[in-house]
Design a protein around this motif. Structure first.
Motif, PDB file in Angstrom:
ATOM      1  N   PRO A 159       0.801  -1.223   0.000  1.00 34.69           N
ATOM      2  CA  PRO A 159       0.000   0.000   0.000  1.00 34.69           C
ATOM      3  C   PRO A 159       0.836   1.277   0.000  1.00 34.69           C
ATOM      4  O   PRO A 159       0.277   2.368  -0.036  1.00 34.69           O
ATOM      5  N   PHE A 160       2.160   1.142   0.057  1.00 34.16           N
ATOM      6  CA  PHE A 160       3.038   2.311   0.193  1.00 34.16           C
ATOM      7  C   PHE A 160       3.728   2.648  -1.137  1.00 34.16           C
ATOM      8  O   PHE A 160       3.896   1.794  -2.006  1.00 34.16           O
ATOM      9  N   ALA A 161       4.135   3.900  -1.265  1.00 33.92           N
ATOM     10  CA  ALA A 161       4.890   4.335  -2.441  1.00 33.92           C
ATOM     11  C   ALA A 161       6.358   3.982  -2.267  1.00 33.92           C
ATOM     12  O   ALA A 161       6.913   4.108  -1.177  1.00 33.92           O
ATOM     13  N   THR A 162       7.002   3.529  -3.343  1.00 32.49           N
ATOM     14  CA  THR A 162       8.394   3.096  -3.286  1.00 32.49           C
ATOM     15  C   THR A 162       9.375   4.120  -3.847  1.00 32.49           C
ATOM     16  O   THR A 162      10.570   4.014  -3.625  1.00 32.49           O
ATOM     17  N   GLY A 163       8.868   5.087  -4.626  1.00 27.94           N
ATOM     18  CA  GLY A 163       9.756   6.013  -5.327  1.00 27.94           C
ATOM     19  C   GLY A 163      10.173   5.509  -6.693  1.00 27.94           C
ATOM     20  O   GLY A 163      10.857   6.217  -7.428  1.00 27.94           O
ATOM     21  N   ILE A 164       9.777   4.286  -7.016  1.00 30.10           N
ATOM     22  CA  ILE A 164      10.064   3.704  -8.329  1.00 30.10           C
ATOM     23  C   ILE A 164       8.774   3.811  -9.146  1.00 30.10           C
ATOM     24  O   ILE A 164       7.798   3.102  -8.864  1.00 30.10           O
ATOM     25  N   PRO A 165       8.722   4.700 -10.152  1.00 27.38           N
ATOM     26  CA  PRO A 165       7.437   5.029 -10.797  1.00 27.38           C
ATOM     27  C   PRO A 165       6.655   3.836 -11.309  1.00 27.38           C
ATOM     28  O   PRO A 165       5.443   3.742 -11.084  1.00 27.38           O
ATOM     29  N   TRP A 166       7.310   2.901 -11.988  1.00 26.59           N
ATOM     30  CA  TRP A 166       6.538   1.795 -12.559  1.00 26.59           C
ATOM     31  C   TRP A 166       6.009   0.854 -11.482  1.00 26.59           C
ATOM     32  O   TRP A 166       4.983   0.211 -11.654  1.00 26.59           O
ATOM     33  N   GLN A 187      -1.031  -1.895  17.832  1.00 28.21           N
ATOM     34  CA  GLN A 187      -0.584  -3.288  17.960  1.00 28.21           C
ATOM     35  C   GLN A 187      -0.031  -3.835  16.652  1.00 28.21           C
ATOM     36  O   GLN A 187       0.603  -4.893  16.633  1.00 28.21           O
ATOM     37  N   VAL A 188      -0.239  -3.126  15.543  1.00 25.90           N
ATOM     38  CA  VAL A 188       0.280  -3.578  14.250  1.00 25.90           C
ATOM     39  C   VAL A 188       1.776  -3.261  14.192  1.00 25.90           C
ATOM     40  O   VAL A 188       2.182  -2.098  14.108  1.00 25.90           O
ATOM     41  N   LYS A 189       2.595  -4.295  14.235  1.00 21.46           N
ATOM     42  CA  LYS A 189       4.041  -4.131  14.261  1.00 21.46           C
ATOM     43  C   LYS A 189       4.657  -4.076  12.862  1.00 21.46           C
ATOM     44  O   LYS A 189       5.750  -3.545  12.686  1.00 21.46           O
ATOM     45  N   ARG A 190       3.978  -4.626  11.872  1.00 22.57           N
ATOM     46  CA  ARG A 190       4.531  -4.659  10.517  1.00 22.57           C
ATOM     47  C   ARG A 190       3.425  -4.985   9.526  1.00 22.57           C
ATOM     48  O   ARG A 190       2.506  -5.745   9.829  1.00 22.57           O
ATOM     49  N   ILE A 191       3.541  -4.426   8.336  1.00 24.81           N
ATOM     50  CA  ILE A 191       2.755  -4.866   7.185  1.00 24.81           C
ATOM     51  C   ILE A 191       3.764  -5.397   6.176  1.00 24.81           C
ATOM     52  O   ILE A 191       4.612  -4.653   5.684  1.00 24.81           O
ATOM     53  N   SER A 192       3.720  -6.681   5.886  1.00 28.64           N
ATOM     54  CA  SER A 192       4.725  -7.323   5.051  1.00 28.64           C
ATOM     55  C   SER A 192       4.068  -7.831   3.769  1.00 28.64           C
ATOM     56  O   SER A 192       3.130  -8.633   3.814  1.00 28.64           O
ATOM     57  N   LEU A 196       6.379  -6.898  -5.324  1.00 30.32           N
ATOM     58  CA  LEU A 196       7.390  -6.007  -5.904  1.00 30.32           C
ATOM     59  C   LEU A 196       8.708  -6.705  -6.207  1.00 30.32           C
ATOM     60  O   LEU A 196       9.574  -6.099  -6.843  1.00 30.32           O
ATOM     61  N   HIS A 197       8.894  -7.941  -5.748  1.00 32.67           N
ATOM     62  CA  HIS A 197      10.127  -8.681  -6.052  1.00 32.67           C
ATOM     63  C   HIS A 197      11.370  -7.894  -5.635  1.00 32.67           C
ATOM     64  O   HIS A 197      12.382  -7.885  -6.335  1.00 32.67           O
ATOM     65  N   ARG A 198      11.311  -7.266  -4.484  1.00 26.78           N
ATOM     66  CA  ARG A 198      12.468  -6.509  -3.988  1.00 26.78           C
ATOM     67  C   ARG A 198      12.246  -6.214  -2.511  1.00 26.78           C
ATOM     68  O   ARG A 198      11.115  -5.963  -2.090  1.00 26.78           O
ATOM     69  N   THR A 199      13.334  -6.231  -1.736  1.00 30.13           N
ATOM     70  CA  THR A 199      13.248  -5.920  -0.311  1.00 30.13           C
ATOM     71  C   THR A 199      13.213  -4.413  -0.126  1.00 30.13           C
ATOM     72  O   THR A 199      14.159  -3.710  -0.471  1.00 30.13           O
ATOM     73  N   ILE A 200      12.101  -3.921   0.406  1.00 28.10           N
ATOM     74  CA  ILE A 200      11.916  -2.491   0.618  1.00 28.10           C
ATOM     75  C   ILE A 200      11.283  -2.295   1.991  1.00 28.10           C
ATOM     76  O   ILE A 200      10.374  -3.036   2.370  1.00 28.10           O
ATOM     77  N   TYR A 201      11.747  -1.298   2.736  1.00 29.28           N
ATOM     78  CA  TYR A 201      11.167  -0.951   4.033  1.00 29.28           C
ATOM     79  C   TYR A 201      10.865   0.545   4.061  1.00 29.28           C
ATOM     80  O   TYR A 201      11.618   1.345   3.495  1.00 29.28           O
ATOM     81  N   CYS A 202       9.786   0.915   4.745  1.00 30.33           N
ATOM     82  CA  CYS A 202       9.525   2.332   4.968  1.00 30.33           C
ATOM     83  C   CYS A 202       8.556   2.503   6.134  1.00 30.33           C
ATOM     84  O   CYS A 202       7.750   1.603   6.413  1.00 30.33           O
ATOM     85  N   PRO A 203       8.622   3.646   6.848  1.00 28.82           N
ATOM     86  CA  PRO A 203       7.602   3.940   7.852  1.00 28.82           C
ATOM     87  C   PRO A 203       6.293   4.261   7.145  1.00 28.82           C
ATOM     88  O   PRO A 203       6.283   4.976   6.130  1.00 28.82           O
ATOM     89  N   TRP A 204       5.192   3.732   7.661  1.00 25.17           N
ATOM     90  CA  TRP A 204       3.901   3.943   6.998  1.00 25.17           C
ATOM     91  C   TRP A 204       2.773   3.757   8.002  1.00 25.17           C
ATOM     92  O   TRP A 204       2.728   2.746   8.714  1.00 25.17           O
ATOM     93  N   ALA A 205       1.892   4.744   8.078  1.00 25.97           N
ATOM     94  CA  ALA A 205       0.681   4.684   8.905  1.00 25.97           C
ATOM     95  C   ALA A 205       0.982   4.336  10.368  1.00 25.97           C
ATOM     96  O   ALA A 205       0.223   3.620  11.014  1.00 25.97           O
ATOM     97  N   GLY A 206       2.100   4.844  10.877  1.00 23.96           N
ATOM     98  CA  GLY A 206       2.445   4.620  12.275  1.00 23.96           C
ATOM     99  C   GLY A 206       3.112   3.296  12.559  1.00 23.96           C
ATOM    100  O   GLY A 206       3.367   2.961  13.714  1.00 23.96           O
ATOM    101  N   THR A 207       3.416   2.530  11.521  1.00 22.82           N
ATOM    102  CA  THR A 207       4.116   1.266  11.697  1.00 22.82           C
ATOM    103  C   THR A 207       5.215   1.175  10.632  1.00 22.82           C
ATOM    104  O   THR A 207       5.639   2.180  10.079  1.00 22.82           O
ATOM    105  N   ILE A 208       5.702  -0.029  10.359  1.00 28.88           N
ATOM    106  CA  ILE A 208       6.676  -0.266   9.302  1.00 28.88           C
ATOM    107  C   ILE A 208       6.022  -1.129   8.233  1.00 28.88           C
ATOM    108  O   ILE A 208       5.396  -2.144   8.539  1.00 28.88           O
ATOM    109  N   ALA A 209       6.151  -0.716   6.987  1.00 27.10           N
ATOM    110  CA  ALA A 209       5.666  -1.514   5.860  1.00 27.10           C
ATOM    111  C   ALA A 209       6.869  -1.975   5.047  1.00 27.10           C
ATOM    112  O   ALA A 209       7.878  -1.279   4.949  1.00 27.10           O
ATOM    113  N   SER A 210       6.754  -3.179   4.478  1.00 26.57           N
ATOM    114  CA  SER A 210       7.885  -3.732   3.739  1.00 26.57           C
ATOM    115  C   SER A 210       7.378  -4.606   2.594  1.00 26.57           C
ATOM    116  O   SER A 210       6.214  -5.016   2.567  1.00 26.57           O
TER     117      SER A 210
END
Length: 275
Positions: A159-166, A187-192, A196-210
């Motif tokens: 659900p998060f933007a990666t910075g990679i347009p396509w 209580q949501v510790k991660r959205i995994s 995208l076939h790539r390891t990406i992490y970012c802060p999102w909606a008060g938690t970490i999305a990857s």
């Protein structure tokens, strides 16, 4: 300690077919399953987060079932945009969590120190994903039912933007409403995610999305606005999520035969298995 192995984007095809005319996925997936099965510390659970097969056929799911058989721990499956919900349910009929009577294959995994919510984000026949009001309501009900239980959400489409347009053109629809809901549930510790076939992490909606790497090929990294969708044959990989002492830590493991391990103290090769 709870160890959760997450494999994603397997794209299994029957023998003799190449994904996109290039990738023979079957031996790559088989090698990854063998690698996972050899870990010194075996996971408590394996999550396969979508694009389990390439074309959604019965034959592909039968092959996938055979390939997953060596795993000794419980395996939980969720669909991606390459999957066919009914064919998945038919072949994996023993996976009763898939048999719930609703329009999507979302479900809850309980019985561990951390609750795992599997949020089905697929739109049949489409490459993009969606969290519509029905699925959002289901997710809210699960979160309200266990407000004090640490929770890990799995979904295929990030659900998060990666910075990679396509990649961002494939961003999950309904991400704004999802972000609003997640932000109300600490209580949501991660959205995994997969897809995208790539390891990406970012802060999102008060938690970490990857997002997860793939077992077969990785997405090409290009930040230019007009870059086409593309993939590269970087090493297959998967992740181990380790829950301990109210903290979730993730480790990326590359599939293959690599020299080592060596001791830092004297450079001598150790005779113990990795992990």
């Amino acid at each position: 300690m709870t160890i959760i192995a997450q494999i994603s984007d397997l794209h299994v095809q029957v023998s003799g077919k190449l994904v996109y005319g290039v990738v023979d996925t079957t031996p790559l997936v088989a090698e990854a399953i063998a690698h996972l099965s050899r870990l010194k510390q075996q996971p408590d659970i394996v999550i396969a987060s979508g694009d389990l097969v390439q074309d959604g056929t019965i034959a592909e799911y039968e092959l996938l079932k055979t390939m997953l058989a060596p795993l000794q721990c419980p395996v939980y499956l969720m669909p991606g945009n390459h999957d066919h919900r009914n064919h998945l349910k038919q072949v994996f009929a023993s996976h009763t969590y898939l048999a719930k009577e609703k329009s999507h294959l979302s479900y809850t995994v309980e019985g561990y120190p951390i609750q795992m919510l599997m949020l089905d984000s697929i739109i049949p026949g489409k490459g993009s994903g969606c969290v519509d009001p029905e699925r959002l309501t289901w997710l809210e009900q699960q979160l309200l039912a266990a407000p004090a239980t640490p929770t890990l959400i799995f979904m295929h489409h990030p659900p998060f933007a990666t910075g990679i347009p396509w990649m961002d053109r494939k961003r999950c629809q309904g991400h704004g409403a999802l972000a609003n809901l997640i932000s109300q549930h600490p209580q949501v510790k991660r959205i995994s995610c997969g897809h995208l076939h790539r390891t990406i992490y970012c802060p999102w909606a008060g938690t970490i999305a990857s997002s997860q790497p793939s077992l077969v090929h990785q997405s090409g990294l290009d930040f230019t606005p007009d870059a086409p969708s593309q993939f590269v044959m970087e090493p297959p990989a998967y992740q181990l999520h380790v829950w301990t002492h109210e903290n979730l830590v993730s480790h990326t493991l590359y599939v293959g035969q690599f020299d080592g391990p060596y001791r830092f103290s004297d450079g001598k090769k150790m005779m113990t298995a990795a992990l």
